[in-house]
Design a protein around this motif. Sequence first.
Motif, short mmCIF file in Angstrom:
data_model
loop_
_atom_site.label_atom_id
_atom_site.label_comp_id
_atom_site.label_asym_id
_atom_site.label_seq_id
_atom_site.Cartn_x
_atom_site.Cartn_y
_atom_site.Cartn_z
N ILE A 1 13.71 18.77 28.36
CA ILE A 1 12.46 18.34 28.98
C ILE A 1 12.73 17.04 29.73
O ILE A 1 13.22 16.07 29.15
CB ILE A 1 11.36 18.15 27.93
N GLN A 2 12.45 17.07 31.02
CA GLN A 2 12.60 15.90 31.86
C GLN A 2 11.22 15.34 32.17
O GLN A 2 10.27 16.09 32.38
CB GLN A 2 13.29 16.26 33.17
N TYR A 3 11.14 14.03 32.21
CA TYR A 3 9.89 13.36 32.54
C TYR A 3 10.02 12.75 33.92
O TYR A 3 10.88 11.91 34.15
CB TYR A 3 9.57 12.28 31.51
N HIS B 1 2.60 11.54 35.35
CA HIS B 1 3.84 11.80 34.62
C HIS B 1 3.92 13.30 34.38
O HIS B 1 3.04 13.88 33.74
CB HIS B 1 3.87 11.05 33.29
N GLU C 1 6.03 16.69 32.95
CA GLU C 1 7.08 17.22 32.09
C GLU C 1 7.63 18.47 32.75
O GLU C 1 6.89 19.39 33.06
CB GLU C 1 6.53 17.59 30.71
N SER D 1 10.50 21.43 32.26
CA SER D 1 11.41 22.05 31.31
C SER D 1 12.52 22.77 32.09
O SER D 1 12.25 23.58 32.97
CB SER D 1 10.65 23.05 30.45
#
Length: 162
Positions: free
Chosen positions: A84-86, A99, A101, A103
Amino acid sequence: MANHKLDLGEFDEIDYYLFAIHTSLEDYRLAFFINQILPINLSKSKNEIQINIKEGETSFSRFYYDDIESGLSWNLIQNKNEVIQYNKINNQNLFSNIHMEVSVKVFLLPEFKKVDYFLKIENNNDTVNGSKIQLLLNTINSISAVYIVDTNKIKSKNNLIF
């Protein structure tokens, strides 16, 4: 005085079977069914396999059994996982400072993206009958396919060292 040379080819010797397993089962259920079919006792390992990639760091679940009598090590390894990248988006509009998320799917062996799990049998001393194990694994109802992976086709062999 004698010179000693090390031949790096000796360390590149492959002494394991690698079975690719296609299934929709969760890892613990697959380990349970494999334990029923084969004379082994896979259990969840606390040492998961850590991989660092450009998307981030992830870990793959691992079930392990060490057969002391025959000198074999059995590993059931997850091949697919998610990172998971923010991402922060800075726009000057109604949705500013959002922001997100995201995947991203990652693979232990990226050249086998369709494989769900691998069963690795280490320290193969020709006592393991690969085709018999393959037939036994194919008897599990929820497994759609099992086959032996040609280890020469694996580009990311270093991910299998743990």
